[in-house]
Design a protein around this motif. Structure first.
Motif, short mmCIF file in Angstrom:
data_model
loop_
_atom_site.label_atom_id
_atom_site.label_comp_id
_atom_site.label_asym_id
_atom_site.label_seq_id
_atom_site.Cartn_x
_atom_site.Cartn_y
_atom_site.Cartn_z
N GLU A 184 109.15 50.41 34.31
CA GLU A 184 109.04 49.51 33.17
C GLU A 184 110.37 49.01 32.64
N TRP A 185 111.31 49.91 32.33
CA TRP A 185 112.56 49.50 31.71
C TRP A 185 113.60 50.60 31.85
N PHE A 186 114.85 50.22 31.62
CA PHE A 186 115.92 51.21 31.49
C PHE A 186 116.78 50.81 30.30
N ALA A 187 117.51 51.80 29.78
CA ALA A 187 118.43 51.54 28.69
C ALA A 187 119.69 52.36 28.90
N PRO A 199 113.56 48.93 37.37
CA PRO A 199 114.47 49.74 36.56
C PRO A 199 115.25 50.78 37.36
N ALA A 200 114.59 51.50 38.25
CA ALA A 200 115.29 52.51 39.04
C ALA A 200 116.33 51.86 39.94
N ALA A 229 122.05 50.28 41.13
CA ALA A 229 123.07 49.23 41.27
C ALA A 229 124.18 49.40 40.24
N VAL A 230 123.82 49.72 39.01
CA VAL A 230 124.82 49.97 37.96
C VAL A 230 125.66 51.18 38.34
N GLY A 231 125.00 52.25 38.77
CA GLY A 231 125.71 53.47 39.16
C GLY A 231 126.65 53.26 40.33
#
Length: 166
Positions: free
Chosen positions: A58-61, A145-146, A151-153
């Motif tokens: 659903e989402w990440f923050a 989200p995962a 990708a951010v990590g």
């Protein structure tokens, strides 16, 4: 659906996790206080400090608490608002995503509106770590989200720790 939470800090030699249950934090200021207390108790001298929250599919923050004021980014504010962490992440509503400008449809010669982004908050909270705000926003909108967190990590160096914690 389940939640994933992690508190990550970097000391220049890499990213490390901090053992902290963030589930009971009522708002972002309380979360920041709890994170700072846990880091002080661990004796580590942190660099960047991130709280990672994810609601499966659903989402990440991301909440950054190493500055004076905590800063937050959420990939899908409407979805996050109706979750367990809705109140905590409501601070991101103060900095909603920019609304797209109307685009002209050349075939129909009429104005049409591009779908508004669902992300909100401080997209630049990782800019000093090499992830520009536009890139974070694009990643949030273009991936699950995962996958977005991976990708951010990968971009800022905590992907191996993230995968180990999951």
């Amino acid at each position: 659906m389940s939640y994933f939470t992690a508190v990550l800090t970097s000391d220049g030699d890499g990213w490390h996790s901090v053992d902290l249950d963030v589930e009971d934090a009522v708002d972002v200021e309380e979360l920041a206080d709890e994170v700072r207390a846990a880091i002080d108790d661990s004796g580590e001298t942190p660099g960047p400090v991130l709280v990672v929250l994810e609601r499966e599919d659903e989402w990440f923050a991301l909440v950054r608490v190493d500055g004076e004021e905590p800063r937050a980014f959420v990939s899908d504010l409407p979805a996050a608002s109706s979750s367990h962490y809705g109140e905590l992440l409501s601070v991101t509503a103060d900095s909603p995503a920019p609304q797209p400008a109307p685009q002209e449809d050349e075939e129909e010669d009429s104005a049409a509106r591009v779908a508004a982004p669902t992300w909100a908050g401080d997209a630049d909270l990782l800019a000093d770590l090499g992830l520009a705000g536009g890139e974070l926003a694009d990643t949030a909108e273009s991936r699950d989200p995962a996958g977005a967190l991976v990708a951010v990590g990968e971009k800022i160096g905590f992907v191996d720790l993230l995968e180990a914690l999951r």
